[in-house]
Design an enzyme around this catalytic site. Sequence first.
Site, PDB file in Angstrom:
ATOM      1  CB  SER A  90      -0.913   0.011   1.226  1.00 47.69           C
ATOM      2  OG  SER A  90      -1.754   1.144   1.218  1.00 47.69           O
ATOM      3  CG  HIS A  94       0.291  13.208   1.584  1.00 45.89           C
ATOM      4  ND1 HIS A  94      -0.905  13.692   1.104  1.00 45.89           N
ATOM      5  CD2 HIS A  94      -0.010  12.129   2.349  1.00 45.89           C
ATOM      6  CE1 HIS A  94      -1.891  12.940   1.564  1.00 45.89           C
ATOM      7  NE2 HIS A  94      -1.380  11.988   2.317  1.00 45.89           N
ATOM      8  CG  HIS A 104      -4.174   5.022  -2.702  1.00 43.59           C
ATOM      9  ND1 HIS A 104      -5.153   4.355  -3.422  1.00 43.59           N
ATOM     10  CD2 HIS A 104      -3.903   4.249  -1.632  1.00 43.59           C
ATOM     11  CE1 HIS A 104      -5.460   3.228  -2.799  1.00 43.59           C
ATOM     12  NE2 HIS A 104      -4.718   3.140  -1.717  1.00 43.59           N
ATOM     13  CG  ASN A 106      -4.062  -1.826  -1.680  1.00 48.85           C
ATOM     14  OD1 ASN A 106      -4.818  -2.716  -2.072  1.00 48.85           O
ATOM     15  ND2 ASN A 106      -3.422  -1.884  -0.535  1.00 48.85           N
ATOM     16  NE  ARG A 108      -7.903  -4.960  -1.523  1.00 46.83           N
ATOM     17  CZ  ARG A 108      -8.171  -3.925  -2.297  1.00 46.83           C
ATOM     18  NH1 ARG A 108      -7.237  -3.057  -2.608  1.00 46.83           N
ATOM     19  NH2 ARG A 108      -9.395  -3.744  -2.759  1.00 46.83           N
ATOM     20  CG  HIS A 146      -7.368   8.404 -16.210  1.00 45.89           C
ATOM     21  ND1 HIS A 146      -8.231   7.449 -15.718  1.00 45.89           N
ATOM     22  CD2 HIS A 146      -7.419   9.444 -15.338  1.00 45.89           C
ATOM     23  CE1 HIS A 146      -8.800   7.892 -14.612  1.00 45.89           C
ATOM     24  NE2 HIS A 146      -8.326   9.102 -14.359  1.00 45.89           N
ATOM     25  CG  HIS A 176     -18.837  14.236   3.892  1.00 47.56           C
ATOM     26  ND1 HIS A 176     -18.138  13.056   3.898  1.00 47.56           N
ATOM     27  CD2 HIS A 176     -17.926  15.213   4.119  1.00 47.56           C
ATOM     28  CE1 HIS A 176     -16.857  13.302   4.123  1.00 47.56           C
ATOM     29  NE2 HIS A 176     -16.700  14.603   4.252  1.00 47.56           N
TER      30      HIS A 176
END
Length: 304
Positions: A90, A94, A104, A106, A108, A146, A176
């Site tokens: 992972s 920053h 980011h 990851n 797994r 992309h 939110h």
Amino acid sequence: MISKEQIATDYQQIQDEICAALELTDGKARFEEEKWEREGGGGGRTRIIQNGNIFEKGGVNFSAVHGQLPENMKRALQVESDDFFATGVSIVIHPNHPMVPIIHMNIRYFEMPSSFGGEQQPIRWFGGGIDLTPHYIVDADAQYFHSGVKAVCDTYYHDFYHRFKLWADDYFYIKHRNETRGIGGIFYDRLTANEELSWDSIFEFSKALGRSFIPIYTELVDRNRNAAFTEEQQLWQYQRRSRYTEFNLVYDAGTKFGLETNGRIESILMSLPPTAKWLYNYQPVAGSEEERTLSLLKKGINWA
């Protein structure tokens, strides 16, 4: 199907490759490693880079853990077995420069035994993804990112990119705030073998995605690392970091899994930025690059 031990070994090698390349890219900072053991079984290698020429804080973590799943995680994963094995790499980086994006990634693998007809056959799947969170969205950079990810996907299966991009748009969404975390990328989970995809090909895709991280991200870093920036642009960077923090603490499945399975807190929360700001009711200036970036934080944009 290749063994879980070999998967973990190959993931460790990818961690080594990425750390060496990031140190070379930064030119100053070096990773600090902490090896740890999980009380319930297994452990990992947490590697953190801080206060570099370009990387203010980043982590490239490897783990291979096993043991018994808590009841709430069994319900969440919709499984009945207690024992599990999980391994992965992972990454969150920053940068200290507002024109260099947060990234980011990851990869797994998850496995647990299951009994069918009196014979033990494991339940297993691969998951992962990569996504980009620019503080300022630059169209050419978004298209480059992309296109690079799509090229990896297209090598292994014709609809991986389309399917996994839609999944990322939905997953990396801050409900939110009614905005995406960044410009997305790909996200996939519970990817299993079928008539068209073998376990080995899925594993090779997982490794190829891991190894695409360095060429893609170092290009984006080098494009932008020498650009001048203002205090106002850095304040905007801190404001965008606050949204990244909100997503990781409220919605991120990996964070929840780590906390629920008694994972190592420092490793789980290494994804959080060193500095973020929550200015009350912050509104960007009309017609500004900040306003433009906000207008592009939405699902369904075809960057490739």
